[in-house]
Design a protein around this motif. Structure first.
Motif, PDB file in Angstrom:
ATOM      1  N   LEU A   6      -3.147  -4.617  -3.126  1.00 43.26           N
ATOM      2  CA  LEU A   6      -2.411  -4.669  -1.875  1.00 43.26           C
ATOM      3  C   LEU A   6      -3.397  -4.311  -0.774  1.00 43.26           C
ATOM      4  O   LEU A   6      -3.958  -3.208  -0.778  1.00 43.26           O
ATOM      5  CB  LEU A   6      -1.255  -3.667  -1.899  1.00 43.26           C
ATOM      6  N   ILE A   7      -3.625  -5.236   0.144  1.00 45.99           N
ATOM      7  CA  ILE A   7      -4.535  -4.990   1.264  1.00 45.99           C
ATOM      8  C   ILE A   7      -3.680  -4.601   2.462  1.00 45.99           C
ATOM      9  O   ILE A   7      -2.869  -5.398   2.951  1.00 45.99           O
ATOM     10  CB  ILE A   7      -5.377  -6.232   1.592  1.00 45.99           C
ATOM     11  N   LEU A   8      -3.847  -3.366   2.929  1.00 51.91           N
ATOM     12  CA  LEU A   8      -3.051  -2.910   4.059  1.00 51.91           C
ATOM     13  C   LEU A   8      -3.530  -3.575   5.347  1.00 51.91           C
ATOM     14  O   LEU A   8      -4.739  -3.759   5.548  1.00 51.91           O
ATOM     15  CB  LEU A   8      -3.156  -1.395   4.208  1.00 51.91           C
ATOM     16  N   PRO A   9      -2.585  -3.931   6.230  1.00 48.13           N
ATOM     17  CA  PRO A   9      -2.981  -4.570   7.493  1.00 48.13           C
ATOM     18  C   PRO A   9      -3.768  -3.594   8.366  1.00 48.13           C
ATOM     19  O   PRO A   9      -3.468  -2.397   8.402  1.00 48.13           O
ATOM     20  CB  PRO A   9      -1.644  -4.949   8.134  1.00 48.13           C
ATOM     21  N   GLU A  10      -4.755  -4.120   9.041  1.00 46.15           N
ATOM     22  CA  GLU A  10      -5.585  -3.280   9.898  1.00 46.15           C
ATOM     23  C   GLU A  10      -5.031  -3.153  11.313  1.00 46.15           C
ATOM     24  O   GLU A  10      -5.308  -2.183  12.002  1.00 46.15           O
ATOM     25  CB  GLU A  10      -7.002  -3.858   9.978  1.00 46.15           C
ATOM     26  N   SER A  11      -4.268  -4.128  11.743  1.00 44.48           N
ATOM     27  CA  SER A  11      -3.842  -4.163  13.143  1.00 44.48           C
ATOM     28  C   SER A  11      -2.445  -3.590  13.379  1.00 44.48           C
ATOM     29  O   SER A  11      -2.054  -3.401  14.521  1.00 44.48           O
ATOM     30  CB  SER A  11      -3.890  -5.597  13.658  1.00 44.48           C
ATOM     31  N   ASN A  61       2.479  -4.547 -15.364  1.00 42.85           N
ATOM     32  CA  ASN A  61       1.177  -3.915 -15.343  1.00 42.85           C
ATOM     33  C   ASN A  61       1.349  -2.460 -14.942  1.00 42.85           C
ATOM     34  O   ASN A  61       2.135  -2.150 -14.041  1.00 42.85           O
ATOM     35  CB  ASN A  61       0.243  -4.627 -14.366  1.00 42.85           C
ATOM     36  N   LEU A  62       0.619  -1.578 -15.569  1.00 38.11           N
ATOM     37  CA  LEU A  62       0.710  -0.155 -15.269  1.00 38.11           C
ATOM     38  C   LEU A  62      -0.288   0.293 -14.214  1.00 38.11           C
ATOM     39  O   LEU A  62      -0.365   1.478 -13.915  1.00 38.11           O
ATOM     40  CB  LEU A  62       0.487   0.662 -16.550  1.00 38.11           C
ATOM     41  N   ARG A  63      -1.044  -0.649 -13.659  1.00 39.04           N
ATOM     42  CA  ARG A  63      -2.075  -0.297 -12.681  1.00 39.04           C
ATOM     43  C   ARG A  63      -1.969  -1.158 -11.434  1.00 39.04           C
ATOM     44  O   ARG A  63      -1.630  -2.329 -11.504  1.00 39.04           O
ATOM     45  CB  ARG A  63      -3.478  -0.495 -13.264  1.00 39.04           C
ATOM     46  N   GLY A  64      -2.301  -0.554 -10.307  1.00 41.54           N
ATOM     47  CA  GLY A  64      -2.364  -1.289  -9.051  1.00 41.54           C
ATOM     48  C   GLY A  64      -3.460  -0.718  -8.178  1.00 41.54           C
ATOM     49  O   GLY A  64      -3.934   0.408  -8.388  1.00 41.54           O
ATOM     50  N   VAL A  65      -3.875  -1.494  -7.195  1.00 38.12           N
ATOM     51  CA  VAL A  65      -4.936  -1.100  -6.265  1.00 38.12           C
ATOM     52  C   VAL A  65      -4.407  -1.283  -4.852  1.00 38.12           C
ATOM     53  O   VAL A  65      -3.737  -2.279  -4.557  1.00 38.12           O
ATOM     54  CB  VAL A  65      -6.207  -1.967  -6.467  1.00 38.12           C
ATOM     55  N   VAL A  66      -4.705  -0.331  -3.981  1.00 36.95           N
ATOM     56  CA  VAL A  66      -4.401  -0.453  -2.556  1.00 36.95           C
ATOM     57  C   VAL A  66      -5.708  -0.315  -1.806  1.00 36.95           C
ATOM     58  O   VAL A  66      -6.438   0.653  -1.984  1.00 36.95           O
ATOM     59  CB  VAL A  66      -3.399   0.621  -2.078  1.00 36.95           C
ATOM     60  N   TRP A  67      -5.987  -1.309  -0.959  1.00 37.72           N
ATOM     61  CA  TRP A  67      -7.223  -1.297  -0.167  1.00 37.72           C
ATOM     62  C   TRP A  67      -6.864  -0.870   1.245  1.00 37.72           C
ATOM     63  O   TRP A  67      -6.161  -1.572   1.962  1.00 37.72           O
ATOM     64  CB  TRP A  67      -7.850  -2.670  -0.185  1.00 37.72           C
ATOM     65  N   ILE A  68      -7.375   0.298   1.621  1.00 38.89           N
ATOM     66  CA  ILE A  68      -7.133   0.864   2.954  1.00 38.89           C
ATOM     67  C   ILE A  68      -8.393   0.630   3.769  1.00 38.89           C
ATOM     68  O   ILE A  68      -9.365   1.380   3.663  1.00 38.89           O
ATOM     69  CB  ILE A  68      -6.780   2.354   2.861  1.00 38.89           C
ATOM     70  N   ARG A  69      -8.371  -0.406   4.579  1.00 35.45           N
ATOM     71  CA  ARG A  69      -9.564  -0.823   5.323  1.00 35.45           C
ATOM     72  C   ARG A  69      -9.721  -0.095   6.658  1.00 35.45           C
ATOM     73  O   ARG A  69     -10.827   0.132   7.105  1.00 35.45           O
ATOM     74  CB  ARG A  69      -9.512  -2.328   5.544  1.00 35.45           C
TER      75      ARG A  69
END
Length: 125
Positions: A6-11, A61-69
């Protein structure tokens, strides 16, 4: 292509914080948060996404990733401050109960095996 990230929005800080809190509140996954938007963060996210994908089953799936840019937003920093102290690490792993189980900073070696070990700590209660 990132499929477990999940890529969090930057704006839109309000939306980003809501999405982050929603991701953290899910009880069915170990969550890896990756902070930053430089080349190193991009590489870490690619590795983490592949590691998360490898544990997928037909049931989920037991795993997830969040990208906080965007780390400049006060609301994001406040949300992260509820989890870890400053200075912020590069990687944070939360278990099913939203407890921090692993942190990797810029001074740490961060290779795929290190990320796998961090994910595995997230599976511990």
């Amino acid at each position: 292509m990132l499929t477990r990230t999940l890529i969090l929005p930057e704006s839109d800080a309000r939306l980003a914080v809501r999405m982050l809190r929603d991701a953290i509140d899910r009880l069915d996954i170990v969550l890896m948060l990756v902070l930053g938007k430089d080349d190193r963060a991009t590489q870490i996210v690619e590795w983490a996404d592949k590691l998360a994908k490898k544990t997928a089953t037909p049931d989920g799936n037991l795993r997830g990733v969040v990208w906080i840019r965007n780390l400049e937003t006060r609301s994001i920093r406040d949300a992260l401050a509820e989890l870890v102290d400053d200075p912020l690490p590069r990687v944070i792993v939360l278990n099913f109960f939203d407890q921090v189980k692993a942190e990797l900073g810029d001074a740490d070696t961060i290779e795929p095996l290190d990320l796998e070990m961090a994910f595995l700590k997230g599976h511990q209660s």
